[in-house]
Structures are given as structure tokens and as C-alpha cells.
Scaffold this motif. Structure first.
Motif, PDB file in Angstrom:
ATOM      1  N   PRO B 246       0.845  -1.190   0.000  1.00 26.87           N
ATOM      2  CA  PRO B 246       0.000   0.000   0.000  1.00 26.87           C
ATOM      3  C   PRO B 246       0.885   1.246   0.000  1.00 26.87           C
ATOM      4  CG  PRO B 246      -0.001  -1.054   2.163  1.00 26.87           C
ATOM      5  CD  PRO B 246       0.832  -1.909   1.271  1.00 26.87           C
ATOM      6  N   ASP B 247       0.326   2.367  -0.401  1.00 22.40           N
ATOM      7  CA  ASP B 247       1.038   3.653  -0.387  1.00 22.40           C
ATOM      8  C   ASP B 247       2.288   3.674  -1.256  1.00 22.40           C
ATOM      9  OD1 ASP B 247      -0.843   4.310   1.566  1.00 22.40           O
ATOM     10  OD2 ASP B 247       0.488   3.612   3.172  1.00 22.40           O
ATOM     11  N   LEU B 248       2.290   2.957  -2.357  1.00 28.68           N
ATOM     12  CA  LEU B 248       3.417   3.090  -3.277  1.00 28.68           C
ATOM     13  C   LEU B 248       3.359   4.479  -3.915  1.00 28.68           C
ATOM     14  CD1 LEU B 248       3.502  -0.322  -5.188  1.00 28.68           C
ATOM     15  CD2 LEU B 248       5.177   0.538  -3.558  1.00 28.68           C
ATOM     16  N   PRO B 249       4.509   5.147  -4.059  1.00 30.17           N
ATOM     17  CA  PRO B 249       4.471   6.450  -4.739  1.00 30.17           C
ATOM     18  C   PRO B 249       4.097   6.270  -6.218  1.00 30.17           C
ATOM     19  CG  PRO B 249       6.734   5.782  -4.270  1.00 30.17           C
ATOM     20  CD  PRO B 249       5.848   4.771  -3.610  1.00 30.17           C
ATOM     21  N   PRO B 250       3.537   7.298  -6.834  1.00 35.39           N
ATOM     22  CA  PRO B 250       3.127   7.164  -8.237  1.00 35.39           C
ATOM     23  C   PRO B 250       4.326   7.103  -9.189  1.00 35.39           C
ATOM     24  CG  PRO B 250       2.797   9.416  -7.480  1.00 35.39           C
ATOM     25  CD  PRO B 250       3.231   8.628  -6.281  1.00 35.39           C
ATOM     26  N   ILE B 251       4.077   6.592 -10.365  1.00 33.76           N
ATOM     27  CA  ILE B 251       5.075   6.646 -11.439  1.00 33.76           C
ATOM     28  C   ILE B 251       4.513   7.552 -12.528  1.00 33.76           C
ATOM     29  CG2 ILE B 251       5.980   4.343 -10.985  1.00 33.76           C
ATOM     30  CD1 ILE B 251       4.273   3.622 -13.597  1.00 33.76           C
ATOM     31  N   ALA B 252       5.348   7.946 -13.465  1.00 31.91           N
ATOM     32  CA  ALA B 252       4.845   8.735 -14.596  1.00 31.91           C
ATOM     33  C   ALA B 252       4.718   7.809 -15.785  1.00 31.91           C
ATOM     34  CB  ALA B 252       5.796   9.878 -14.916  1.00 31.91           C
ATOM     35  N   GLY B 253       3.507   7.696 -16.333  1.00 33.79           N
ATOM     36  CA  GLY B 253       3.399   6.764 -17.439  1.00 33.79           C
ATOM     37  C   GLY B 253       2.073   6.826 -18.160  1.00 33.79           C
ATOM     38  N   ASP B 254       1.937   5.920 -19.118  1.00 36.21           N
ATOM     39  CA  ASP B 254       0.726   5.819 -19.915  1.00 36.21           C
ATOM     40  C   ASP B 254      -0.011   4.550 -19.472  1.00 36.21           C
ATOM     41  OD1 ASP B 254      -0.964   6.371 -22.327  1.00 36.21           O
ATOM     42  OD2 ASP B 254      -0.171   4.404 -22.874  1.00 36.21           O
ATOM     43  N   ARG B 282       3.796  -9.182  -7.544  1.00 39.06           N
ATOM     44  CA  ARG B 282       4.179  -8.344  -6.394  1.00 39.06           C
ATOM     45  C   ARG B 282       4.642  -6.991  -6.889  1.00 39.06           C
ATOM     46  NH1 ARG B 282       6.498 -13.441  -5.430  1.00 39.06           N
ATOM     47  NH2 ARG B 282       5.593 -14.512  -3.636  1.00 39.06           N
ATOM     48  N   ALA B 283       4.304  -5.946  -6.123  1.00 37.98           N
ATOM     49  CA  ALA B 283       4.808  -4.609  -6.444  1.00 37.98           C
ATOM     50  C   ALA B 283       5.329  -3.982  -5.172  1.00 37.98           C
ATOM     51  CB  ALA B 283       3.696  -3.764  -7.050  1.00 37.98           C
ATOM     52  N   ARG B 284       6.571  -3.498  -5.228  1.00 37.24           N
ATOM     53  CA  ARG B 284       7.136  -2.852  -4.033  1.00 37.24           C
ATOM     54  C   ARG B 284       8.082  -1.742  -4.473  1.00 37.24           C
ATOM     55  NH1 ARG B 284      12.188  -5.099  -4.264  1.00 37.24           N
ATOM     56  NH2 ARG B 284      12.164  -7.064  -5.375  1.00 37.24           N
ATOM     57  N   GLN B 285       8.355  -0.848  -3.491  1.00 37.92           N
ATOM     58  CA  GLN B 285       9.295   0.224  -3.780  1.00 37.92           C
ATOM     59  C   GLN B 285      10.700  -0.303  -3.582  1.00 37.92           C
ATOM     60  OE1 GLN B 285       8.446   3.858  -1.774  1.00 37.92           O
ATOM     61  NE2 GLN B 285      10.222   4.927  -2.619  1.00 37.92           N
ATOM     62  N   ASP B 286      11.597   0.149  -4.447  1.00 37.37           N
ATOM     63  CA  ASP B 286      12.966  -0.320  -4.398  1.00 37.37           C
ATOM     64  C   ASP B 286      13.836   0.906  -4.650  1.00 37.37           C
ATOM     65  OD1 ASP B 286      15.234  -1.784  -4.424  1.00 37.37           O
ATOM     66  OD2 ASP B 286      14.795  -2.913  -6.259  1.00 37.37           O
ATOM     67  N   GLY B 287      14.084   1.681  -3.594  1.00 40.27           N
ATOM     68  CA  GLY B 287      14.835   2.934  -3.757  1.00 40.27           C
ATOM     69  C   GLY B 287      14.061   3.907  -4.625  1.00 40.27           C
ATOM     70  N   GLU B 288      14.675   4.308  -5.742  1.00 42.16           N
ATOM     71  CA  GLU B 288      14.048   5.284  -6.641  1.00 42.16           C
ATOM     72  C   GLU B 288      13.083   4.619  -7.622  1.00 42.16           C
ATOM     73  OE1 GLU B 288      15.491   9.070  -6.875  1.00 42.16           O
ATOM     74  OE2 GLU B 288      14.995   8.143  -4.957  1.00 42.16           O
ATOM     75  N   ASN B 289      12.966   3.298  -7.524  1.00 45.76           N
ATOM     76  CA  ASN B 289      12.154   2.569  -8.492  1.00 45.76           C
ATOM     77  C   ASN B 289      10.993   1.847  -7.833  1.00 45.76           C
ATOM     78  OD1 ASN B 289      13.666   3.023 -10.907  1.00 45.76           O
ATOM     79  ND2 ASN B 289      15.233   1.671 -10.049  1.00 45.76           N
ATOM     80  N   ILE B 290      10.045   1.477  -8.699  1.00 45.85           N
ATOM     81  CA  ILE B 290       9.034   0.536  -8.264  1.00 45.85           C
ATOM     82  C   ILE B 290       9.274  -0.741  -9.053  1.00 45.85           C
ATOM     83  CG2 ILE B 290       6.568  -0.005  -8.416  1.00 45.85           C
ATOM     84  CD1 ILE B 290       5.991   2.738  -7.456  1.00 45.85           C
ATOM     85  N   THR B 291       9.324  -1.844  -8.333  1.00 47.64           N
ATOM     86  CA  THR B 291       9.575  -3.114  -8.987  1.00 47.64           C
ATOM     87  C   THR B 291       8.319  -3.971  -8.945  1.00 47.64           C
ATOM     88  OG1 THR B 291      11.885  -3.047  -8.340  1.00 47.64           O
ATOM     89  CG2 THR B 291      11.029  -5.175  -9.009  1.00 47.64           C
ATOM     90  N   VAL B 292       7.910  -4.420 -10.116  1.00 46.66           N
ATOM     91  CA  VAL B 292       6.786  -5.337 -10.191  1.00 46.66           C
ATOM     92  C   VAL B 292       7.333  -6.678 -10.633  1.00 46.66           C
ATOM     93  CG1 VAL B 292       4.560  -5.812 -11.260  1.00 46.66           C
ATOM     94  CG2 VAL B 292       5.275  -3.438 -10.907  1.00 46.66           C
TER      95      VAL B 292
END
Lengths: 137, 365
Positions: B246-254, B282-292
């Protein structure tokens, strides 16, 4: 009263497929196989809904019909179900606009081929939406 | 005589201009000259040269500035800088800035003619390459529209009539007959989807997606993709377990194209998994990235196939029996992810399963 529909599409085989579904659905369906006949039919008779193909003839001639309808106060009231084989390319015809272009007061877009239930639902909803809009005026 | 190759020389020394004109006399080249950068640039706009010689040291605007301006006006114009004999370093700098060659002063007629001829040839090659590229793009677009019209239109007409037939016969059909209709519809639908994904690869410039980027939650495209694949998952009795922090930061995308990425990857996982297994998303934050990550307990990918799976039109040998894919889903996924400044990776063990990971940078407002 039986609702009258007009199909404008240049592919007779495809038309046979949707017309059969609409016939079974209890509609009275006319067909025009090119934009010219289509416009003539629209002006000659009163329709409750238009099913419009976009890619006809030498290009997006369906768009031409939509533009003409938009300019005509009477034709603008007819709801339009756009049936197109090219969802992606339509975005290029209206750069900057979302994929769902507002041609007329009430319109919607579905992709070819269309499932019978979806087709009948859309047709019914569009006719109702257009009637509600007209009644509110 | 409009088609003669044109050379413009910009140099403040009259003797240089005169000797160049002398040397080019009797050659097929058409020559124009200017005494300083400003008038040289003005002349360039109406003369449309193929090749420009520019002296680097001139009063008024410098040769470097002229070089830059010409690059802005028409990057296909070939530029050769004229330099004093001792200033090789500035010639090197000029070439870094886009000059094609340099001509050290003093020069012999032969040297000048040779460099002029090479410069003109260079320009021709550049124009030819541009023309070829244009032609290739045009062919690609035409091919795409032929594909869509000549293949999609008949298939749509066939499918529409099958829809109609089944609809009309609805009450009269036995379950076996209905099943046959189902098979026909599924196969035609697969064909239509395949044509669409080919079209996508051929006709759509994926980099143009960037124009429609907006901040979005990664959970959205994942959820839509899973919903889209629900029928396939149910048919194979595979549970898609989604664990999104929960509360993953947003990404910029289409959103639409990212949904396509997850449909392709999760769809692959479903296709290559045995019935009754699970697929973990699974989706989690990984530093500056989001990893799915998408992990299946499927047949796995052979080590020799791994480097090629994102190449397009490639299907692993070990997957042949189970595959009904088109071999381009992963290539499309990679292109879309890379257009989002992200990356995609895969780990796999034969017989154990495969894990795909998509990394996307977090949106920075």
C-alpha cells in the motif's frame, strides 16, 4: 413503436452480421453501403440511431459524415454508434482529443467485431440517452 | 543547370576566396563566396549550398558560431573549416561541433579539390540516407494499413456473422454445437489479436507515448490486466495472487500501454503454467524505483533461450508444445517499459518457473 436504425458501412458481409443481430433484437434496419447513400438516407427519413463505419472508400470517409451531422441541427440529435476496425488509428484523426471523439450530442465507439449482447446494449442505451436529452430540452 | 553541386566559401581573406574560385574554374561546381559570417549566413539561405567552407578566424561572428547556425538551419549541409596551419586543436574542436573535415592553410589546389569532392559526396550520401529512411517509414505505414484492411476486415466480417448465427440459433443449439461455436470464435479472436499486436509493433512509434505520460498508481494497470486475464486464469484454474504494497508512490506513465505490458507478462505466466498452480504478482518500492515481479511455477525457460525472449518473433524451444503466443508480446512489453525509462528482466529455471521483473522510476513532480 419500432425503432428505426441506419447502418452506413461499405462491407456487405460485415453488415449482414450486425443487421441479423439487430433484426433479431426487434429493430427496423436500413443499410447504406457508401457515405453518399448514407447521407441521402439520413436526410430522407427519420432514424433513431445511426451505426457508422469510419474507414470506408479511400480513407476515413465516415468522419466526413460525422462532421456533416455535427453541423446540422436536426441530424446532430441522432445518436451515433461508431463501429470501427481501427481503434488505434482513430486517435490520429483527431490529434489531441481522447480516443472517444464527440462527433455529435450522443455517441459511442465499439470495435469490430461486436458481440451481440454488447451491440444490443449499446444501441438501446444510446437511444435512451438521446431521448432523455431531447426530453430535457 | 539547377542541379549543379553548390559550394559556399566564407573567409575574410580575399586572396583565399580568389584562389578557391580559380581552382574550381572548369569544375562542375557552382560557387558563392562571402567575406564574413553574417553575410555568409544570409547568402546560405538563398543559395542552399551542399558544402560550406568556413574560416574559423574572422572578424565579426566567429567561424564556430557560423558552424552552429548552419547546423540549426540545415543539419545536412556539410561543413569544412579552414584553419591556420598551426591550429589543429581548433579544427578538432570544430569537428566535434559538427564540421565534417578541415582544410589547413595554406593548401594546394589538389588538397582543396580533394576535400571539396569528399564533402560533396558526403552531402549526397546524407540526402540519400534521409530519402531511404523516409521511404522505409512510408512503406511501413502502408504495410500497416494494408495489413489492417486486407486481413482484419475479412476476419471481422467472418466473426460478426458467426456471432449473428450463434445468436439467431441460440435456443436450437446443443451444448456440443455451442462448444464448436466457442472454438471458432476463440480462434478468430486470437487471429484478430495477433494482427493487432503486429500492427502495434509495425505502425506505432512507441516513443510517442511519452507525450501522454501522467502520474499514476502502478496498482491500476496491474488490476486491469489481472481482470482482463480472469477468464484465462479461471479456465486453467490458476490463482493470480497480487501483493501490492500500500502507499506506493506514483510513477509517470501511460496507463493503457502499461496495462498492455502486464497483460503480456501475466498472460505469458498463465499460458506457461500447469493447471492448478499460482501466479504471484508483487509490487514494491525499491529505492528510486518501483519493482513489479510476476512469478510463475511454469515450465521455465532454457538458459540458451533467455537472452532472446525480448527480441520479438521468438519463442523458446521448451515452450513450443504449450505456446499459443505470438512471440512478440514480450518485445512489445520491453519497448513500452523502456519508453518509460524503465527496465525489464527475467530469471528462470527449467521445470521450476520463471520470474519477470519490471522496474519503473518513481514520478518526480
Amino acid at each position: 413503436m419500432t425503432k428505426k436504425l441506419l447502418i452506413i458501412d461499405d462491407d456487405p458481409d460485415f453488415v449482414s452480421g450486425i443487421k441479423a443481430i439487430l433484426d433479431t433484437g426487434g429493430y427496423e434496419v436500413d443499410v447504406a453501403y457508401n457515405p453518399k447513400d448514407g447521407l441521402r438516407a439520413l436526410q430522407a427519413k427519420k432514424y433513431d440511431l445511426l451505426l457508422l463505419d469510419i474507414m470506408m472508400g479511400r480513407g476515413a470517409e465516415g468522419i466526413m459524415i460525422a462532421r456533416k451531422m455535427r453541423k446540422d441541427a436536426k441530424l446532430r440529435e441522432i445518436p451515433v454508434l461508431i463501429i470501427t476496425g481501427m481503434r488505434e488509428q482513430i486517435a490520429f484523426l483527431f490529434p489531441g482529443e481522447p480516443v472517444h471523439p464527440r462527433f455529435v450530442d450522443v455517441d459511442e465507439m465499439v470495435e469490430k467485431p461486436v458481440e451481440p449482447k454488447l451491440l444490443l446494449d449499446k444501441v438501446q442505451n444510446l437511444i435512451q440517452a438521446a431521448e432523455a436529452k431531447k426530453a430535457a430540452k | 543547370m539547377e542541379n549543379r553541386d553548390k559550394i559556399l566559401i566564407i573567409d575574410d581573406e580575399e586572396v583565399v576566396l580568389d584562389s578557391c574560385a580559380q581552382i574550381l574554374k572548369g569544375t562542375p561546381y557552382q560557387l558563392a563566396t562571402a567575406r564574413d559570417g553574417t553575410s555568409g549566413l544570409a547568402l546560405l539561405q538563398e543559395f542552399h549550398p551542399d558544402l560550406v567552407f568556413v574560416d574559423l578566424k574572422m572578424p565579426g561572428i566567429s567561424g564556430f558560431e557560423v558552424l552552429e547556425k548552419i547546423g540549426e538551419i540545415d543539419p545536412t549541409i556539410v561543413i569544412v573549416v579552414i584553419t591556420g596551419f598551426a591550429t589543429v586543436s581548433s579544427a578538432v574542436e570544430a569537428m566535434k561541433k559538427g564540421a565534417y573535415d578541415f582544410l589547413p592553410k595554406p593548401f594546394t589546389p589538389d588538397e582543396f579539390r580533394l576535400i571539396a569532392r569528399r564533402g560533396i559526396e558526403r552531402r549526397k550520401l546524407m540526402l540519400e540516407a534521409i530519402a531511404l529512411r523516409k521511404e522505409r517509414d512510408l512503406l511501413r505505414e502502408q504495410f500497416a494499413s494494408i495489413v489492417s484492411h486486407e486481413l482484419k476486415a475479412p476476419l471481422s466480417a467472418i466473426q460478426q456473422n458467426i456471432f449473428a448465427l450463434e445468436f439467431e440459433l441460440d435456443k436450437a443449439l446443443t451444448p456440443e454445437q455451442k462448444e464448436k461455436f466457442g472454438r471458432i470464435k476463440t480462434r478468430i479472436d486470437d487471429l484478430l489479436k495477433m494482427i493487432n499486436s503486429w500492427l502495434r509493433v509495425i505502425a506505432v512509434d512507441i516513443n510517442r507515448l511519452k507525450e501522454s505520460f501522467a502520474p499514476l498508481s502502478i496498482a491500476d494497470p496491474i488490476a486491469i490486466a489481472i481482470e482482463h486475464l480472469a477468464t484465462l486464469a479461471a479456465r486453467k484454474n490458476i490463482e493470480v495472487v497480487s501483493e501490492i504494497s500500500p502507499d506506493l508512490p506514483p510513477i509517470a506513465g501511460d496507463k493503457v500501454s502499461l496495462t498492455e505490458v502486464f497483460v503480456n507478462i501475466i498472460g505469458n505466466a498463465l499460458k506457461y503454467s500447469p493447471d492448478g498452480t499460482k501466479v504471484h504478482v508483487r509490487a514494491r518500492q525499491d529505492g528510486e524505483n518501483i519493482t513489479v515481479s510476476v512469478a510463475d511455477a511454469g515450465i521455465g525457460i532454457a538458459p540458451e533461450d533467455l537472452p532472446h525472449i525480448f527480441d520479438g518473433f521468438y519463442r523458446g524451444k521448451s515452450g513450443q508444445s504449450a505456446a499459443t503466443g505470438h512471440g512478440i508480446g514480450l518485445a512489445v512489453a520491453r519497448q513500452i517499459v523502456e519508453a518509460h525509462n524503465g527496465s525489464i528482466a527475467v530469471e528462470s529455471e527449467l521445470g521450476k518457473g520463471t520470474t519477470f521483473s519490471v522496474n519503473l522510476p518513481i514520478h518526480k513532480p
